[in-house]
Motif scaffolding. Structure first.
Motif, PDB file in Angstrom:
ATOM      1  N   VAL A 130      13.374 -34.414 -59.253  1.00  0.00           N
ATOM      2  CA  VAL A 130      14.019 -34.737 -57.975  1.00  0.00           C
ATOM      3  C   VAL A 130      14.843 -36.017 -58.097  1.00  0.00           C
ATOM      4  O   VAL A 130      16.017 -36.072 -57.678  1.00  0.00           O
ATOM      5  N   LEU A 131      14.238 -37.066 -58.662  1.00  0.00           N
ATOM      6  CA  LEU A 131      14.941 -38.348 -58.788  1.00  0.00           C
ATOM      7  C   LEU A 131      16.163 -38.213 -59.700  1.00  0.00           C
ATOM      8  O   LEU A 131      17.245 -38.717 -59.380  1.00  0.00           O
ATOM      9  N   ALA A 132      15.984 -37.543 -60.827  1.00  0.00           N
ATOM     10  CA  ALA A 132      17.101 -37.388 -61.756  1.00  0.00           C
ATOM     11  C   ALA A 132      18.239 -36.597 -61.108  1.00  0.00           C
ATOM     12  O   ALA A 132      19.416 -36.887 -61.352  1.00  0.00           O
ATOM     13  N   THR A 133      17.913 -35.615 -60.273  1.00  0.00           N
ATOM     14  CA  THR A 133      18.944 -34.846 -59.576  1.00  0.00           C
ATOM     15  C   THR A 133      19.758 -35.744 -58.657  1.00  0.00           C
ATOM     16  O   THR A 133      20.991 -35.656 -58.596  1.00  0.00           O
ATOM     17  N   VAL A 134      19.086 -36.626 -57.939  1.00  0.00           N
ATOM     18  CA  VAL A 134      19.770 -37.558 -57.042  1.00  0.00           C
ATOM     19  C   VAL A 134      20.753 -38.431 -57.819  1.00  0.00           C
ATOM     20  O   VAL A 134      21.876 -38.705 -57.362  1.00  0.00           O
ATOM     21  N   PHE A 135      20.339 -38.839 -59.033  1.00  0.00           N
ATOM     22  CA  PHE A 135      21.180 -39.742 -59.810  1.00  0.00           C
ATOM     23  C   PHE A 135      22.247 -39.024 -60.632  1.00  0.00           C
ATOM     24  O   PHE A 135      23.243 -39.635 -61.023  1.00  0.00           O
ATOM     25  N   VAL A 136      22.059 -37.733 -60.916  1.00  0.00           N
ATOM     26  CA  VAL A 136      23.011 -36.985 -61.743  1.00  0.00           C
ATOM     27  C   VAL A 136      24.018 -36.206 -60.898  1.00  0.00           C
ATOM     28  O   VAL A 136      25.190 -36.079 -61.274  1.00  0.00           O
ATOM     29  N   LEU A 137      23.591 -35.693 -59.738  1.00  0.00           N
ATOM     30  CA  LEU A 137      24.469 -34.853 -58.902  1.00  0.00           C
ATOM     31  C   LEU A 137      25.812 -35.510 -58.586  1.00  0.00           C
ATOM     32  O   LEU A 137      26.849 -34.826 -58.608  1.00  0.00           O
ATOM     33  N   PRO A 138      25.861 -36.810 -58.288  1.00  0.00           N
ATOM     34  CA  PRO A 138      27.168 -37.407 -58.001  1.00  0.00           C
ATOM     35  C   PRO A 138      28.168 -37.253 -59.134  1.00  0.00           C
ATOM     36  O   PRO A 138      29.376 -37.198 -58.897  1.00  0.00           O
ATOM     37  N   TYR A 139      27.685 -37.186 -60.373  1.00  0.00           N
ATOM     38  CA  TYR A 139      28.603 -37.046 -61.496  1.00  0.00           C
ATOM     39  C   TYR A 139      29.330 -35.705 -61.461  1.00  0.00           C
ATOM     40  O   TYR A 139      30.471 -35.599 -61.917  1.00  0.00           O
ATOM     41  N   ARG A 394      29.957 -42.686 -53.493  1.00  0.00           N
ATOM     42  CA  ARG A 394      29.212 -43.921 -53.226  1.00  0.00           C
ATOM     43  C   ARG A 394      27.863 -43.895 -53.916  1.00  0.00           C
ATOM     44  O   ARG A 394      27.401 -44.893 -54.450  1.00  0.00           O
ATOM     45  N   LEU A 395      27.227 -42.725 -53.918  1.00  0.00           N
ATOM     46  CA  LEU A 395      25.934 -42.616 -54.599  1.00  0.00           C
ATOM     47  C   LEU A 395      26.073 -42.770 -56.110  1.00  0.00           C
ATOM     48  O   LEU A 395      25.111 -43.137 -56.788  1.00  0.00           O
ATOM     49  N   SER A 396      27.267 -42.502 -56.646  1.00  0.00           N
ATOM     50  CA  SER A 396      27.437 -42.539 -58.097  1.00  0.00           C
ATOM     51  C   SER A 396      27.192 -43.924 -58.675  1.00  0.00           C
ATOM     52  O   SER A 396      26.863 -44.048 -59.855  1.00  0.00           O
ATOM     53  N   VAL A 397      27.371 -44.958 -57.866  1.00  0.00           N
ATOM     54  CA  VAL A 397      27.104 -46.301 -58.382  1.00  0.00           C
ATOM     55  C   VAL A 397      25.628 -46.482 -58.695  1.00  0.00           C
ATOM     56  O   VAL A 397      25.247 -47.413 -59.409  1.00  0.00           O
ATOM     57  N   LEU A 398      24.794 -45.584 -58.154  1.00  0.00           N
ATOM     58  CA  LEU A 398      23.365 -45.666 -58.413  1.00  0.00           C
ATOM     59  C   LEU A 398      22.952 -44.954 -59.698  1.00  0.00           C
ATOM     60  O   LEU A 398      21.822 -45.119 -60.152  1.00  0.00           O
ATOM     61  N   SER A 399      23.845 -44.179 -60.281  1.00  0.00           N
ATOM     62  CA  SER A 399      23.442 -43.245 -61.325  1.00  0.00           C
ATOM     63  C   SER A 399      22.754 -43.927 -62.499  1.00  0.00           C
ATOM     64  O   SER A 399      21.585 -43.650 -62.798  1.00  0.00           O
ATOM     65  N   TYR A 400      23.459 -44.791 -63.199  1.00  0.00           N
ATOM     66  CA  TYR A 400      22.855 -45.422 -64.365  1.00  0.00           C
ATOM     67  C   TYR A 400      21.775 -46.408 -63.966  1.00  0.00           C
ATOM     68  O   TYR A 400      20.741 -46.519 -64.628  1.00  0.00           O
ATOM     69  N   GLU A 401      21.994 -47.136 -62.877  1.00  0.00           N
ATOM     70  CA  GLU A 401      20.990 -48.103 -62.439  1.00  0.00           C
ATOM     71  C   GLU A 401      19.723 -47.399 -61.989  1.00  0.00           C
ATOM     72  O   GLU A 401      18.606 -47.872 -62.231  1.00  0.00           O
ATOM     73  N   GLY A 402      19.879 -46.246 -61.318  1.00  0.00           N
ATOM     74  CA  GLY A 402      18.708 -45.481 -60.901  1.00  0.00           C
ATOM     75  C   GLY A 402      18.007 -44.832 -62.071  1.00  0.00           C
ATOM     76  O   GLY A 402      16.776 -44.860 -62.183  1.00  0.00           O
ATOM     77  N   MET A 403      18.790 -44.230 -62.997  1.00  0.00           N
ATOM     78  CA  MET A 403      18.184 -43.589 -64.166  1.00  0.00           C
ATOM     79  C   MET A 403      17.432 -44.599 -65.017  1.00  0.00           C
ATOM     80  O   MET A 403      16.449 -44.252 -65.689  1.00  0.00           O
ATOM     81  N   ALA A 404      17.869 -45.844 -64.996  1.00  0.00           N
ATOM     82  CA  ALA A 404      17.186 -46.882 -65.785  1.00  0.00           C
ATOM     83  C   ALA A 404      15.726 -47.015 -65.382  1.00  0.00           C
ATOM     84  O   ALA A 404      14.865 -47.340 -66.213  1.00  0.00           O
ATOM     85  N   GLN A 405      15.426 -46.730 -64.130  1.00  0.00           N
ATOM     86  CA  GLN A 405      14.058 -46.911 -63.642  1.00  0.00           C
ATOM     87  C   GLN A 405      13.110 -45.826 -64.178  1.00  0.00           C
ATOM     88  O   GLN A 405      11.889 -45.956 -64.078  1.00  0.00           O
ATOM     89  N   LEU A 406      13.660 -44.773 -64.763  1.00  0.00           N
ATOM     90  CA  LEU A 406      12.834 -43.718 -65.359  1.00  0.00           C
ATOM     91  C   LEU A 406      12.519 -44.004 -66.826  1.00  0.00           C
ATOM     92  O   LEU A 406      11.714 -43.296 -67.437  1.00  0.00           O
ATOM     93  N   LEU A 407      13.133 -45.041 -67.385  1.00  0.00           N
ATOM     94  CA  LEU A 407      12.978 -45.349 -68.807  1.00  0.00           C
ATOM     95  C   LEU A 407      11.523 -45.542 -69.242  1.00  0.00           C
ATOM     96  O   LEU A 407      11.100 -44.972 -70.258  1.00  0.00           O
ATOM     97  N   PRO A 408      10.701 -46.315 -68.519  1.00  0.00           N
ATOM     98  CA  PRO A 408       9.312 -46.492 -68.968  1.00  0.00           C
ATOM     99  C   PRO A 408       8.543 -45.176 -69.036  1.00  0.00           C
ATOM    100  O   PRO A 408       7.800 -44.939 -69.996  1.00  0.00           O
ATOM    101  N   ALA A 409       8.716 -44.311 -68.042  1.00  0.00           N
ATOM    102  CA  ALA A 409       7.961 -43.051 -68.009  1.00  0.00           C
ATOM    103  C   ALA A 409       8.444 -42.073 -69.059  1.00  0.00           C
ATOM    104  O   ALA A 409       7.652 -41.332 -69.650  1.00  0.00           O
TER     105      ALA A 409
END
Length: 499
Positions: A130-139, A394-409
């Motif tokens: 779900v989270l990755a979809t939010v961050f990838v869909l804008p692309y 506008r959501l696209s500015v979140l893409s890389y910054e949001g995906m970064a938060q999945l890095l530890p998992a």
């Protein structure tokens, strides 16, 4: 329609038909395969297909529109893309084989699969999907928009944006639904060939035609627009050195866990293919210097543009023959189509595996479910492009910054036995909330630093803290084992090296 428009559109149409045909041909003898065949190319792609596929994912419509437009407005800071992609390729030399080995050993297809298996928690995989979809869909929406601009420009305005958006969607969906990742790789061969040829032509043509040579162009930039050659750039409020460095580091690391890149990793035939790809790919990024330089050249040829993204095409559409403009337009269009297809594929695969296909009753239909979601993701992005053109941008500015938060998992957990699902989720929650707050409160960058990097630091602190308080003890078969990967790579090196 004018004569020039007929010629350029005809050339563009030939390449678009060739694209569909090439993408469909990639599925010959493989159309009835399982999900692995569709989503990761059967894990059988050699160096050539892996190289062109991952090049196709990094060289998007931004390369033709955004890079030139960025340098037109902000100057040399646009080279942050070259910096982060080079860092990303360096990191991928180590990370790519780890993810490839882990996924191959356990039959996994994407990052949501990896997380679900590592923590033995299907619900966690669904959350990642779900989270990755939010961050990838804008692309997807950005690439559709990019193709629309390219097609409208090279057709001299005779093809409207609305029709161009629809063409981008249809072409991408046709071959990705039929042939999956392998189809994208085959189309990338055509796309990368056109990109290299057309950029070489433009790089020679523009300086000679408008300035008489490189010396005059560079002298005029230095003399009349020297601020464009330094950071923070022509505007004191522009992004400075701190942003440049922090963004290059953040995006470079996140690049290795971005779902589309992971799809490329998992589609490779061996770990050694990924290592060779990581060595070669930085050379490909040198091409990005071309649109950055030409964007600054457009300051003299087409001053005062309201839409800086048109800087490159505004120059070449004035002077180049119509047939050549059509070829360049085809390269720009394919730079949108290939990444669009892969973005839709990864969203479909994540949902088909980790959400809709997680139940035993639906598991046998994971490929069909994944294809259905890939189609739906494209439709959503297309509808949003028509109805709310700025919402996903506008959501696209979140893409890389949001995906970064999945890095530890996604990555660190494979190497750290003690990390628990609770710790990973807590870290993600803190990181994602901070990213949204920074972005939507206009605090990005924060004191000159990319807000995503600050959020990731907080994410890691929370993850480590919770792990120390409530450690887990993951079994060995849920961790990455580099020694197994090394043995497998050595064995597979003995196999034929076809593409």
């Amino acid at each position: 329609m004018s004569g020039n428009a007929i010629v350029s559109v005809s050339v563009l149409a030939v390449f678009m038909v060739a694209t569909v045909g090439l993408g469909i041909a990639a599925a010959r003898g493989r159309a009835g395969g399982d999900l692995a065949e569709w989503s990761v190319g059967g894990r059988s792609m050699g160096l050539v297909l892996t190289l062109v596929l991952m090049a196709g994912e990094t060289y998007t419509s931004f390369s033709y529109l955004g890079a030139a437009g960025w340098s037109y407005t902000n100057g040399i800071s646009g080279l942050y893309v070259v910096a982060y992609l080079s860092i990303g390729m360096t990191v991928s030399y180590l990370v790519g084989p780890i993810l490839w080995s882990y996924a191959r050993t356990h039959g996994l297809h994407n990052i949501s699969d990896i997380v679900a298996h590592r923590f033995a928690a299907p619900w966690f995989g669904a959350l990642i999907a779900v989270l990755a979809t939010v961050f990838v869909l804008p692309y997807i929406q950005l690439q559709i928009t990019g193709m629309g601009v390219v097609v409208a420009t090279v057709s001299y305005g005779t093809i409207g944006l609305s029709l161009a958006y629809l063409l981008a969607f249809l072409i991408s969906e046709i071959f990705i639904l039929v042939s999956g990742l392998r189809g994208s790789a085959w189309v990338s061969v055509l796309k990368d060939s056109l990109v290299v040829i057309t950029l070489a032509i433009v790089f020679v043509y523009v300086p000679l035609r408008f300035f008489g040579g490189y010396g005059t162009l560079l002298h005029r930039i230095t003399a009349e627009h020297s601020a464009w050659l330094t950071l923070p750039g022509p505007d004191d409020k522009a992004l400075g050195l701190g942003w440049f460095i922090s963004t290059a580091i953040l995006n470079g690391v996140v690049f290795t866990v971005f779902p589309t890149q992971v799809a490329g990793f998992l589609g490779a035939r061996s770990a050694q293919v990924l290592r060779r790809n990581a060595i070669l790919m930085p050379f490909y990024q040198v091409l990005l210097f071309v649109p950055v330089l030409l964007g600054m050249a457009a300051l003299f040829v087409a001053p005062g543009l309201k839409d800086s993204n048109l800087a490159l095409f505004e120059m070449i559409s004035r002077e180049m023959p119509a047939w050549l403009l059509g070829v360049i337009g085809a390269a720009g269009a394919l730079s949108s189509i290939v990444p669009t297809a892969v973005f839709m594929l990864v969203i479909g695969t994540m949902w088909g595996r980790s959400v809709l296909g997680a139940h035993p009753r639906t598991a046998p239909r994971q490929r069909q479910l994944s294809q259905a979601v890939a189609l739906l993701a494209g439709i959503v992005a297309l509808v949003m492009t028509y109805t709310f053109p700025n919402a996903l941008v506008r959501l696209s500015v979140l893409s890389y910054e949001g995906m970064a938060q999945l890095l530890p998992a996604v990555l660190i957990a494979l190497l750290w036995r003690r990390m628990s699902a609770l710790a990973a989720v807590a870290g993600i929650a803190v990181g994602v909330v901070l990213v949204f707050w920074f972005v939507f409160s206009d605090h990005d960058p924060f004191h000159g630093v990319n807000a995503g990097l600050i959020a990731l630091a907080a994410n890691l602190l929370v993850t480590v803290g919770v792990t120390l308080l409530r450690p887990d003890d993951a079994p060995a078969d849920r961790l990455a084992r580099p020694e197994d990967e090394a043995e497998t790579a050595e064995e597979r090196e003995l196999a034929p090296s076809g593409s």
